[in-house]
Design a protein around this motif. Structure first.
Motif: not given
Length: 244
Positions: A95, A99, A108, A111, A196, A199-200, A203
């Motif tokens: 991840e 990013g 994002t 992923c 989410i 991942i957010v 990244t």
């Protein structure tokens, strides 16, 4: 929402001996899934140590993906899929690499797409191979630690909440979900949406780093660490409460 008893754990029944042509035709996708699954499991056994070394090295991941040229986004998504299916592989370096190479937004999206495909792949494997697929990557102790969730009458809601909490064991939950009666598309939706936040944060931090915004990247990582710690405490409290 589903009825309370719809998402309880079920066993995987063996395919019968029906020789009706329609039955034979319906077995073809299952046979294909079994072949793919067997290849994945075999590759995991043979390449396990080298795969772990590669996925643990964010620099190696970035270098390999960047060398794929126009296919780099697809290569990045493929690594995300592999990390979810081969659940013993670490996901954070992948991840972060997404990013760093593609920025916050595109990284994002890549992923999330890879996460959706990977979750679908895991669900198919578990539906076809049952506990054999799960036990390839997880011990009995790990499975027992989430039995409270798998057997819950509110499985979908609790799974979504647990997935939204950074630092929770998402990989084992993804495999365990395949053992329930929940439809594959709901498992995929929960698994994708629930990833989410994790991942957010990855990244976003890596995206800042790629732009040279080290202060912003550091703040994001510190905030992520606090959230992960809080998530671990919340998950432990939730599991203990449900086990009573």
């Amino acid at each position: 929402m589903m009825s309370p008893n719809e998402c309880t754990a079920t066993s995987v029944s063996p395919v019968g001996d029906n020789t009706d042509p329609r039955t034979v035709a319906s077995r073809k996708p299952m046979l294909a899934a079994m072949i793919v699954g067997a290849l994945i499991l075999a590759a995991t056994v043979v390449l396990g140590p080298s795969l772990w070394t590669f996925f643990s090295n964010g620099g190696a991941v970035r270098t390999w993906v960047d060398s794929q040229g126009v296919l780099a986004p697809a290569a990045m998504a493929a690594l995300v899929v592999a990390q979810i299916v081969v659940a013993i592989l670490p996901g954070e370096p992948v991840e972060l690499a997404a990013g760093y190479l593609f920025g916050f937004f595109e990284g994002t999206v890549i992923c999330l797409v890879g996460g959706l495909i990977g979750t679908l792949g895991v669900t198919v494997l578990v539906k076809v191979f049952g506990l054999r697929a799960v036990r390839t990557f997880f011990s009995e102790e790990q499975l027992a630690s989430i039995s409270w969730l798998r057997d819950s009458k509110r499985f979908e809601l609790i799974m979504l909440i647990v997935f939204l909490i950074p630092g929770t064991p998402k990989d084992v939950l993804t495999y365990a979900a395949g053992l329930t009666a929940c439809p594959w598309w709901r498992i995929a939706a929960i698994g994708t949406v629930g990833r989410i936040p994790s991942i957010v944060t990855s990244t976003l931090a890596a995206g800042f780093a790629s732009e040279g915004s080290w202060v912003a990247a550091g703040i994001t990582l510190i905030a992520t660490g606090i959230i992960v710690a809080g998530g671990a405490v919340a998950y432990r409290a939730l599991s203990q409460r449900a086990a009573r």
